[in-house]
Design a protein around this motif. Structure first.
Motif, PDB file in Angstrom:
ATOM      1  N   SER A 158      35.763  35.063  50.243  1.00  0.00           N
ATOM      2  CA  SER A 158      36.533  33.903  50.688  1.00  0.00           C
ATOM      3  C   SER A 158      35.637  32.866  51.356  1.00  0.00           C
ATOM      4  CB  SER A 158      37.626  34.357  51.647  1.00  0.00           C
ATOM      5  OG  SER A 158      38.353  33.252  52.121  1.00  0.00           O
ATOM      6  N   GLU A 159      34.762  33.313  52.247  1.00  0.00           N
ATOM      7  CA  GLU A 159      33.863  32.395  52.944  1.00  0.00           C
ATOM      8  C   GLU A 159      32.883  31.716  52.001  1.00  0.00           C
ATOM      9  OE1 GLU A 159      31.963  33.943  56.463  1.00  0.00           O
ATOM     10  OE2 GLU A 159      33.841  34.908  57.095  1.00  0.00           O
ATOM     11  N   LEU A 160      32.569  32.380  50.896  1.00  0.00           N
ATOM     12  CA  LEU A 160      31.652  31.793  49.926  1.00  0.00           C
ATOM     13  C   LEU A 160      32.365  30.873  48.940  1.00  0.00           C
ATOM     14  CD1 LEU A 160      29.395  34.894  49.308  1.00  0.00           C
ATOM     15  CD2 LEU A 160      28.744  32.766  50.454  1.00  0.00           C
ATOM     16  N   GLY A 161      33.684  30.797  49.028  1.00  0.00           N
ATOM     17  CA  GLY A 161      34.450  29.870  48.201  1.00  0.00           C
ATOM     18  C   GLY A 161      34.492  30.219  46.724  1.00  0.00           C
ATOM     19  N   VAL A 162      34.658  31.494  46.421  1.00  0.00           N
ATOM     20  CA  VAL A 162      34.733  31.890  45.011  1.00  0.00           C
ATOM     21  C   VAL A 162      35.920  31.209  44.347  1.00  0.00           C
ATOM     22  CG1 VAL A 162      33.568  34.089  45.349  1.00  0.00           C
ATOM     23  CG2 VAL A 162      36.045  33.986  45.473  1.00  0.00           C
ATOM     24  N   LEU A 163      35.820  30.988  43.033  1.00  0.00           N
ATOM     25  CA  LEU A 163      36.835  30.253  42.290  1.00  0.00           C
ATOM     26  C   LEU A 163      38.117  31.036  42.095  1.00  0.00           C
ATOM     27  CD1 LEU A 163      34.656  28.684  39.467  1.00  0.00           C
ATOM     28  CD2 LEU A 163      35.641  27.539  41.446  1.00  0.00           C
ATOM     29  N   ASP A 164      37.974  32.251  41.670  1.00  0.00           N
ATOM     30  CA  ASP A 164      39.143  33.041  41.289  1.00  0.00           C
ATOM     31  C   ASP A 164      39.045  34.379  41.998  1.00  0.00           C
ATOM     32  OD1 ASP A 164      41.413  33.877  39.948  1.00  0.00           O
ATOM     33  OD2 ASP A 164      40.299  34.598  38.215  1.00  0.00           O
ATOM     34  N   THR A 165      40.058  34.703  42.764  1.00  0.00           N
ATOM     35  CA  THR A 165      40.032  35.986  43.448  1.00  0.00           C
ATOM     36  C   THR A 165      41.290  36.771  43.134  1.00  0.00           C
ATOM     37  OG1 THR A 165      41.056  35.082  45.430  1.00  0.00           O
ATOM     38  CG2 THR A 165      38.652  35.106  45.373  1.00  0.00           C
ATOM     39  N   ASP A 166      41.128  38.048  43.066  1.00  0.00           N
ATOM     40  CA  ASP A 166      42.242  38.971  42.889  1.00  0.00           C
ATOM     41  C   ASP A 166      41.983  40.109  43.858  1.00  0.00           C
ATOM     42  OD1 ASP A 166      44.423  40.379  42.031  1.00  0.00           O
ATOM     43  OD2 ASP A 166      43.470  41.122  40.203  1.00  0.00           O
ATOM     44  N   ASN A 167      42.714  40.100  44.961  1.00  0.00           N
ATOM     45  CA  ASN A 167      42.427  41.053  46.023  1.00  0.00           C
ATOM     46  C   ASN A 167      43.684  41.794  46.441  1.00  0.00           C
ATOM     47  OD1 ASN A 167      39.658  40.139  46.390  1.00  0.00           O
ATOM     48  ND2 ASN A 167      40.559  38.280  47.206  1.00  0.00           N
ATOM     49  N   ASN A 168      43.515  43.054  46.810  1.00  0.00           N
ATOM     50  CA  ASN A 168      44.598  43.836  47.403  1.00  0.00           C
ATOM     51  C   ASN A 168      43.957  44.814  48.391  1.00  0.00           C
ATOM     52  OD1 ASN A 168      43.891  46.305  45.960  1.00  0.00           O
ATOM     53  ND2 ASN A 168      44.765  45.339  44.143  1.00  0.00           N
ATOM     54  N   ASP A 169      44.694  45.801  48.828  1.00  0.00           N
ATOM     55  CA  ASP A 169      44.155  46.737  49.831  1.00  0.00           C
ATOM     56  C   ASP A 169      43.083  47.677  49.282  1.00  0.00           C
ATOM     57  OD1 ASP A 169      45.833  45.666  51.734  1.00  0.00           O
ATOM     58  OD2 ASP A 169      47.372  47.212  51.486  1.00  0.00           O
ATOM     59  N   HIS A 170      42.969  47.774  47.962  1.00  0.00           N
ATOM     60  CA  HIS A 170      42.060  48.751  47.363  1.00  0.00           C
ATOM     61  C   HIS A 170      40.936  48.138  46.542  1.00  0.00           C
ATOM     62  CE1 HIS A 170      44.876  51.759  48.717  1.00  0.00           C
ATOM     63  NE2 HIS A 170      45.836  51.090  48.134  1.00  0.00           N
ATOM     64  N   THR A 171      41.073  46.851  46.183  1.00  0.00           N
ATOM     65  CA  THR A 171      40.061  46.199  45.354  1.00  0.00           C
ATOM     66  C   THR A 171      39.831  44.766  45.814  1.00  0.00           C
ATOM     67  OG1 THR A 171      41.665  45.388  43.728  1.00  0.00           O
ATOM     68  CG2 THR A 171      40.671  47.560  43.305  1.00  0.00           C
ATOM     69  N   ALA A 172      38.695  44.237  45.455  1.00  0.00           N
ATOM     70  CA  ALA A 172      38.365  42.831  45.697  1.00  0.00           C
ATOM     71  C   ALA A 172      37.621  42.320  44.473  1.00  0.00           C
ATOM     72  CB  ALA A 172      37.507  42.679  46.939  1.00  0.00           C
ATOM     73  N   GLU A 173      38.003  41.144  44.011  1.00  0.00           N
ATOM     74  CA  GLU A 173      37.345  40.541  42.855  1.00  0.00           C
ATOM     75  C   GLU A 173      37.174  39.058  43.089  1.00  0.00           C
ATOM     76  OE1 GLU A 173      39.509  41.387  39.286  1.00  0.00           O
ATOM     77  OE2 GLU A 173      39.230  43.546  39.493  1.00  0.00           O
ATOM     78  N   GLY A 174      36.117  38.514  42.552  1.00  0.00           N
ATOM     79  CA  GLY A 174      35.895  37.078  42.656  1.00  0.00           C
ATOM     80  C   GLY A 174      34.903  36.606  41.621  1.00  0.00           C
ATOM     81  N   ILE A 175      35.057  35.331  41.222  1.00  0.00           N
ATOM     82  CA  ILE A 175      34.156  34.712  40.256  1.00  0.00           C
ATOM     83  C   ILE A 175      33.605  33.431  40.877  1.00  0.00           C
ATOM     84  CG2 ILE A 175      33.924  33.697  37.957  1.00  0.00           C
ATOM     85  CD1 ILE A 175      36.335  35.449  37.127  1.00  0.00           C
ATOM     86  N   PHE A 176      32.295  33.322  40.897  1.00  0.00           N
ATOM     87  CA  PHE A 176      31.615  32.148  41.426  1.00  0.00           C
ATOM     88  C   PHE A 176      31.476  31.095  40.322  1.00  0.00           C
ATOM     89  CE2 PHE A 176      30.441  35.579  44.166  1.00  0.00           C
ATOM     90  CZ  PHE A 176      30.158  35.026  45.406  1.00  0.00           C
ATOM     91  N   GLU A 177      31.299  29.840  40.710  1.00  0.00           N
ATOM     92  CA  GLU A 177      31.110  28.766  39.734  1.00  0.00           C
ATOM     93  C   GLU A 177      29.893  28.997  38.854  1.00  0.00           C
ATOM     94  OE1 GLU A 177      32.086  24.579  40.823  1.00  0.00           O
ATOM     95  OE2 GLU A 177      32.231  25.460  42.837  1.00  0.00           O
ATOM     96  N   SER A 178      28.925  29.733  39.367  1.00  0.00           N
ATOM     97  CA  SER A 178      27.698  30.023  38.613  1.00  0.00           C
ATOM     98  C   SER A 178      27.937  31.004  37.468  1.00  0.00           C
ATOM     99  CB  SER A 178      26.648  30.608  39.548  1.00  0.00           C
ATOM    100  OG  SER A 178      27.096  31.860  40.053  1.00  0.00           O
ATOM    101  N   GLY A 179      29.099  31.682  37.480  1.00  0.00           N
ATOM    102  CA  GLY A 179      29.363  32.715  36.490  1.00  0.00           C
ATOM    103  C   GLY A 179      29.175  34.120  37.033  1.00  0.00           C
ATOM    104  N   LEU A 180      28.664  34.237  38.250  1.00  0.00           N
ATOM    105  CA  LEU A 180      28.539  35.545  38.890  1.00  0.00           C
ATOM    106  C   LEU A 180      29.933  36.076  39.181  1.00  0.00           C
ATOM    107  CD1 LEU A 180      26.422  37.499  40.460  1.00  0.00           C
ATOM    108  CD2 LEU A 180      27.362  36.378  42.483  1.00  0.00           C
ATOM    109  N   SER A 181      30.189  37.323  38.808  1.00  0.00           N
ATOM    110  CA  SER A 181      31.478  37.930  39.127  1.00  0.00           C
ATOM    111  C   SER A 181      31.244  39.210  39.921  1.00  0.00           C
ATOM    112  CB  SER A 181      32.290  38.226  37.866  1.00  0.00           C
ATOM    113  OG  SER A 181      31.645  39.170  37.054  1.00  0.00           O
ATOM    114  N   VAL A 182      32.166  39.465  40.847  1.00  0.00           N
ATOM    115  CA  VAL A 182      32.097  40.631  41.725  1.00  0.00           C
ATOM    116  C   VAL A 182      33.412  41.377  41.610  1.00  0.00           C
ATOM    117  CG1 VAL A 182      31.919  41.424  44.114  1.00  0.00           C
ATOM    118  CG2 VAL A 182      30.571  39.461  43.355  1.00  0.00           C
TER     119      VAL A 182
END
Length: 128
Positions: free
Chosen positions: A23-47
């Protein structure tokens, strides 16, 4: 073309901490819940991070002398080509550094489990 990078961490790293870092890094797309965290950066890096429920083995080949049961696994993917003006490796470094400020967890970040890129132990964040 893409590269797969893995972050393996002990129980001191939480999904909530990963949520906050993304969130602090300003990822574009996040899908988060109590068990997982996901995010995609503008650079194409995904976590994509999740608690490890079954296999607590540390798979990095070069653990920098650390041994710990893995509690969190982050799957990080760099997809090319990067949009002009963005750096997936720069975003990776920013993500790792912000995690280090939010947790004292031990972790290893490796390229396909073979080459260690970053690690955090009692001496702090180290870069290969």
């Amino acid at each position: 073309m893409s590269l797969d990078i893995h972050l393996e961490a002990d129980e001191r790293l939480s999904i909530t901490t990963i949520h906050k870092a993304l969130s602090e890094l300003g990822v574009l797309d996040t899908d988060n819940n109590d068990h997982t965290a996901e995010g995609i950066f503008e650079s194409g890096l995904s976590v994509s991070a999740a608690y490890e429920l079954n296999d607590h083995t540390l798979y990095a080949e070069d653990t920098k002398g650390m041994t710990f049961p893995v509690a969190i696994r982050c799957y990080i993917r760099i997809k090319w080509p990067e949009p002009e003006g963005f750096s997936a490796f720069g975003d990776l470094e920013r993500f790792i550094k912000i995690l280090t400020t939010k947790t004292d967890a031990n972790f290893v970040v490796s390229f396909q489990y073979e080459s260690t890129l970053y690690w955090r132990n009692s001496d702090g964040l180290q870069v290969a």
